[in-house]
Write an enzyme that holds these catalytic residues in place. Structure first.
Site, PDB file in Angstrom:
ATOM      1  N   HIS A  11       0.790  -1.246  -0.043  1.00  0.00           N
ATOM      2  CA  HIS A  11       0.010   0.282  -0.086  1.00  0.00           C
ATOM      3  C   HIS A  11       0.908   1.462  -0.063  1.00  0.00           C
ATOM      4  O   HIS A  11       0.341   2.243   0.405  1.00  0.00           O
ATOM      5  CB  HIS A  11      -0.916   0.119   1.183  1.00  0.00           C
ATOM      6  CG  HIS A  11      -1.955  -1.001   1.021  1.00  0.00           C
ATOM      7  ND1 HIS A  11      -2.857  -1.588   2.203  1.00  0.00           N
ATOM      8  CD2 HIS A  11      -2.717  -1.583  -0.078  1.00  0.00           C
ATOM      9  CE1 HIS A  11      -3.516  -2.452   1.631  1.00  0.00           C
ATOM     10  NE2 HIS A  11      -3.521  -2.495   0.755  1.00  0.00           N
ATOM     11  N   GLU A  48      -7.529  -9.790  18.457  1.00  0.00           N
ATOM     12  CA  GLU A  48      -8.802 -10.402  18.753  1.00  0.00           C
ATOM     13  C   GLU A  48      -9.136 -11.130  17.331  1.00  0.00           C
ATOM     14  O   GLU A  48      -8.464 -10.725  16.394  1.00  0.00           O
ATOM     15  CB  GLU A  48      -9.802  -9.074  18.766  1.00  0.00           C
ATOM     16  CG  GLU A  48      -9.668  -7.922  17.970  1.00  0.00           C
ATOM     17  CD  GLU A  48     -10.112  -6.657  18.338  1.00  0.00           C
ATOM     18  OE1 GLU A  48     -10.525  -6.533  19.564  1.00  0.00           O
ATOM     19  OE2 GLU A  48      -9.889  -5.677  17.593  1.00  0.00           O
TER      20      GLU A  48
HETATM   21  C1  BV8 Z   1      -8.669  -2.185  -5.130  1.00  0.00           C
HETATM   22  C2  BV8 Z   1      -3.119   3.158   2.653  1.00  0.00           C
HETATM   23  C3  BV8 Z   1      -8.701  -2.970  -7.202  1.00  0.00           C
HETATM   24  C4  BV8 Z   1      -3.808   4.278   3.176  1.00  0.00           C
HETATM   25  C5  BV8 Z   1      -4.947   1.510   2.724  1.00  0.00           C
HETATM   26  C6  BV8 Z   1     -15.599   0.659  -3.462  1.00  0.00           C
HETATM   27  C7  BV8 Z   1     -15.087   1.474  -4.201  1.00  0.00           C
HETATM   28  C8  BV8 Z   1     -13.629   1.267  -4.165  1.00  0.00           C
HETATM   29  C9  BV8 Z   1     -13.015   0.102  -3.935  1.00  0.00           C
HETATM   30  C10 BV8 Z   1     -13.851  -0.837  -3.023  1.00  0.00           C
HETATM   31  C11 BV8 Z   1     -15.192  -0.624  -2.728  1.00  0.00           C
HETATM   32  N1  BV8 Z   1     -15.531  -1.621  -2.118  1.00  0.00           N
HETATM   33  C12 BV8 Z   1     -14.313  -2.404  -2.017  1.00  0.00           C
HETATM   34  C13 BV8 Z   1     -13.479  -2.091  -2.390  1.00  0.00           C
HETATM   35  C14 BV8 Z   1     -12.012  -2.428  -2.760  1.00  0.00           C
HETATM   36  C15 BV8 Z   1     -11.350  -1.879  -1.457  1.00  0.00           C
HETATM   37  C16 BV8 Z   1     -11.666  -2.409  -0.345  1.00  0.00           C
HETATM   38  O1  BV8 Z   1     -11.350  -3.572   0.251  1.00  0.00           O
HETATM   39  N2  BV8 Z   1     -12.634  -1.433   0.728  1.00  0.00           N
HETATM   40  C17 BV8 Z   1     -12.718  -1.993   1.934  1.00  0.00           C
HETATM   41  C18 BV8 Z   1     -13.031  -0.682   2.985  1.00  0.00           C
HETATM   42  C19 BV8 Z   1     -14.328  -2.784   1.868  1.00  0.00           C
HETATM   43  N3  BV8 Z   1      -9.940  -1.983  -1.843  1.00  0.00           N
HETATM   44  C20 BV8 Z   1      -9.288  -1.265  -2.402  1.00  0.00           C
HETATM   45  O2  BV8 Z   1      -9.699  -0.229  -2.873  1.00  0.00           O
HETATM   46  C21 BV8 Z   1      -7.908  -1.495  -2.876  1.00  0.00           C
HETATM   47  N4  BV8 Z   1      -7.758  -1.550  -4.209  1.00  0.00           N
HETATM   48  O3  BV8 Z   1      -9.228  -2.989  -4.863  1.00  0.00           O
HETATM   49  O4  BV8 Z   1      -7.911  -2.082  -6.392  1.00  0.00           O
HETATM   50  C22 BV8 Z   1      -7.805  -3.870  -7.591  1.00  0.00           C
HETATM   51  C23 BV8 Z   1      -7.409  -4.909  -6.829  1.00  0.00           C
HETATM   52  C24 BV8 Z   1      -6.619  -5.940  -6.976  1.00  0.00           C
HETATM   53  C25 BV8 Z   1      -6.123  -6.232  -8.318  1.00  0.00           C
HETATM   54  C26 BV8 Z   1      -6.532  -5.071  -9.272  1.00  0.00           C
HETATM   55  C27 BV8 Z   1      -7.422  -4.296  -8.837  1.00  0.00           C
HETATM   56  C28 BV8 Z   1      -6.723  -0.648  -2.063  1.00  0.00           C
HETATM   57  C29 BV8 Z   1      -6.909  -0.584  -0.649  1.00  0.00           C
HETATM   58  C30 BV8 Z   1      -5.589   0.005  -0.078  1.00  0.00           C
HETATM   59  C31 BV8 Z   1      -6.096   1.399   0.769  1.00  0.00           C
HETATM   60  N5  BV8 Z   1      -4.900   1.933   1.294  1.00  0.00           N
HETATM   61  N6  BV8 Z   1      -3.678   1.834   3.251  1.00  0.00           N
HETATM   62  C32 BV8 Z   1      -3.168   4.736   4.469  1.00  0.00           C
HETATM   63  O5  BV8 Z   1      -2.610   4.111   5.332  1.00  0.00           O
HETATM   64  O6  BV8 Z   1      -3.697   5.774   4.665  1.00  0.00           O
HETATM   65  S1  BV8 Z   1      -5.946   0.455   3.410  1.00  0.00           S
HETATM   66  C33 BV8 Z   1      -5.574   0.587   5.065  1.00  0.00           C
HETATM   67  O7  BV8 Z   1      -6.658  -0.034   5.627  1.00  0.00           O
HETATM   68  C34 BV8 Z   1      -4.525  -0.218   5.366  1.00  0.00           C
HETATM   69  O8  BV8 Z   1      -3.294  -0.092   4.632  1.00  0.00           O
HETATM   70  C35 BV8 Z   1      -4.699  -1.524   5.550  1.00  0.00           C
HETATM   71  O9  BV8 Z   1      -4.783  -2.487   4.309  1.00  0.00           O
HETATM   72  C36 BV8 Z   1      -6.444  -1.597   5.652  1.00  0.00           C
HETATM   73  C37 BV8 Z   1      -6.765  -2.318   6.909  1.00  0.00           C
HETATM   74  O10 BV8 Z   1      -6.234  -1.804   7.970  1.00  0.00           O
HETATM   75  P1  BV8 Z   1      -5.522  -2.981   9.096  1.00  0.00           P
HETATM   76  O11 BV8 Z   1      -4.069  -2.930   8.797  1.00  0.00           O
HETATM   77  O12 BV8 Z   1      -6.210  -4.145   9.181  1.00  0.00           O
HETATM   78  O13 BV8 Z   1      -5.891  -2.228  10.275  1.00  0.00           O
HETATM   79  P2  BV8 Z   1      -7.308  -2.086  11.134  1.00  0.00           P
HETATM   80  O14 BV8 Z   1      -7.411  -1.091  12.168  1.00  0.00           O
HETATM   81  O15 BV8 Z   1      -8.342  -2.354  10.097  1.00  0.00           O
HETATM   82  O16 BV8 Z   1      -7.035  -3.499  12.092  1.00  0.00           O
HETATM   83  C38 BV8 Z   1      -6.203  -3.508  12.928  1.00  0.00           C
HETATM   84  C39 BV8 Z   1      -5.973  -4.956  13.378  1.00  0.00           C
HETATM   85  O17 BV8 Z   1      -4.880  -5.120  14.505  1.00  0.00           O
HETATM   86  C40 BV8 Z   1      -7.364  -5.245  14.218  1.00  0.00           C
HETATM   87  O18 BV8 Z   1      -7.740  -6.647  13.733  1.00  0.00           O
HETATM   88  C41 BV8 Z   1      -6.707  -5.442  15.693  1.00  0.00           C
HETATM   89  O19 BV8 Z   1      -7.447  -6.219  16.464  1.00  0.00           O
HETATM   90  C42 BV8 Z   1      -5.486  -5.720  15.566  1.00  0.00           C
HETATM   91  N7  BV8 Z   1      -4.569  -5.063  16.721  1.00  0.00           N
HETATM   92  C43 BV8 Z   1      -4.796  -4.069  17.225  1.00  0.00           C
HETATM   93  N8  BV8 Z   1      -3.656  -3.872  18.347  1.00  0.00           N
HETATM   94  C44 BV8 Z   1      -2.912  -5.008  18.233  1.00  0.00           C
HETATM   95  C45 BV8 Z   1      -3.638  -5.884  17.141  1.00  0.00           C
HETATM   96  N9  BV8 Z   1      -3.060  -6.990  17.266  1.00  0.00           N
HETATM   97  C46 BV8 Z   1      -1.809  -7.348  17.543  1.00  0.00           C
HETATM   98  N10 BV8 Z   1      -1.419  -6.547  18.550  1.00  0.00           N
HETATM   99  C47 BV8 Z   1      -1.887  -5.412  18.832  1.00  0.00           C
HETATM  100  N11 BV8 Z   1      -1.152  -4.687  19.973  1.00  0.00           N
END
Ligand code: BV8
Length: 233
Positions: free
Chosen positions: A114, A208
């Site tokens: 990313h 979690e």
């Molecule tokens: C794509 C950079 C096509 C930005 C990020 C409608 C319109 C457009 C797109 C879509 C749509 N619907 C769906 C999509 C696809 C979309 C998507 O998936 N949307 C989601 C919201 C449904 N995806 C995209 O748009 C991607 N591109 O699809 O292009 C394509 C694909 C493939 C091939 C050809 C074409 C692009 C997605 C990238 C977006 N950019 N990051 C920035 O950083 O500002 S995403 C961002 O959120 C992160 O990078 C990461 O990927 C994502 C999720 O975050 P996590 O890392 O999981 O963090 P989160 O807070 O969610 O969870 C933390 C976890 O850690 C929790 O489970 C927690 O329990 C745990 N945790 C917390 N503390 C601890 C811990 N674990 C251990 N120890 C601890 N102490």
């Protein structure tokens, strides 16, 4: 892990949480009352570039005040030590994170699918430059001099980096480990299904249960700084 040779590791915001970097969904996923999904898009950048550049300037500055934690260091140890256990054996760290804590924790070859806070990307000449300062005042691109730099970050709706390399690594691996990610964002959230279809062993290390937990052979729950070194060592 006797029959395991090649390992693909996917990390998310949870691996940097104990270093003090907010996760996406931990802090309510909001920034200045905007949903992150609404700020991290090309449309938002076109509509209100200042808002988006301030969002990334703030986070780029914040990560430079943080330190890697025991989970980053354990993964770097694994990347270094594992190939000595079985000649030719590989460990690939794929991260969704845009901080540089894996590298500062000692990892040598991290795949940032990313993008990275510490790079800027020029919309005019396509050059990527190492960038630690703000972009809000549209500084000139070091390569072409044009005021066309944007964060080198894959926004929602944009294609992640090096997807071919990731699927190729999964095709050659025996174990897929997902660490600190909610399994909310695709295509990263789909890697565990690909791994299952390819017959890999799959392990989740997370605080979690996540949206993908049901797809893993095993889930170990706890803070990354405890369960990642315990798994590595
Ligand atoms: C794509 C950079 C096509 C930005 C990020 C409608 C319109 C457009 C797109 C879509 C749509 N619907 C769906 C999509 C696809 C979309 C998507 O998936 N949307 C989601 C919201 C449904 N995806 C995209 O748009 C991607 N591109 O699809 O292009 C394509 C694909 C493939 C091939 C050809 C074409 C692009 C997605 C990238 C977006 N950019 N990051 C920035 O950083 O500002 S995403 C961002 O959120 C992160 O990078 C990461 O990927 C994502 C999720 O975050 P996590 O890392 O999981 O963090 P989160 O807070 O969610 O969870 C933390 C976890 O850690 C929790 O489970 C927690 O329990 C745990 N945790 C917390 N503390 C601890 C811990 N674990 C251990 N120890 C601890 N102490």
């Amino acid at each position: 892990m006797s029959h395991i040779r090649n390992i693909v590791i996917l990390t998310g915001a949870g691996v940097s949480a104990e270093s003090g970097i907010d996760t996406f969904r931990g802090g309510g996923g909001l920034w200045e009352q905007h949903r992150v999904e609404d700020v991290a898009t090309p449309e938002a950048f076109a509509r209100d570039p200042e808002l988006v550049l301030r969002f990334y300037d703030m986070r780029r500055a914040a990560i430079q005040t943080k330190e890697p934690n025991a989970a980053h260091r354990a993964l770097a140890r694994l990347e270094r030590e594992w190939p000595k256990k079985a000649p030719g054996a590989q460990v690939l760290i794929v991260t969704q994170n845009v901080d540089d804590l894996h590298e500062r924790g000692g990892a040598l070859d991290v795949l940032h699918m990313h993008g990275e806070h510490l790079n800027a990307w020029c919309n005019a000449c396509d050059a990527r430059s190492r960038w630690t300062g703000p972009l809000l005042h549209r500084p000139p691109c070091p390569a072409c001099g044009k005021a066309a730099l944007r964060p080198d970050i894959v926004w929602f709706g944009e294609i992640p980096y090096r997807m071919e390399d990731i699927y190729q690594a999964l095709g050659a691996a025996d174990l897929f480990v997902s660490i600190g990610t909610s399994g909310a964002v695709y295509p990263a959230a789909g890697f565990v299904r690909t791994a299952r279809e390819l017959g890999l062993q799959t392990l989740e290390l997370n605080l979690e249960r996540s949206q993908g937990s049901a797809w893993f052979h095993e889930s170990r729950l706890g803070p990354a700084t405890e369960i990642v070194p315990a798994w590595v060592d």
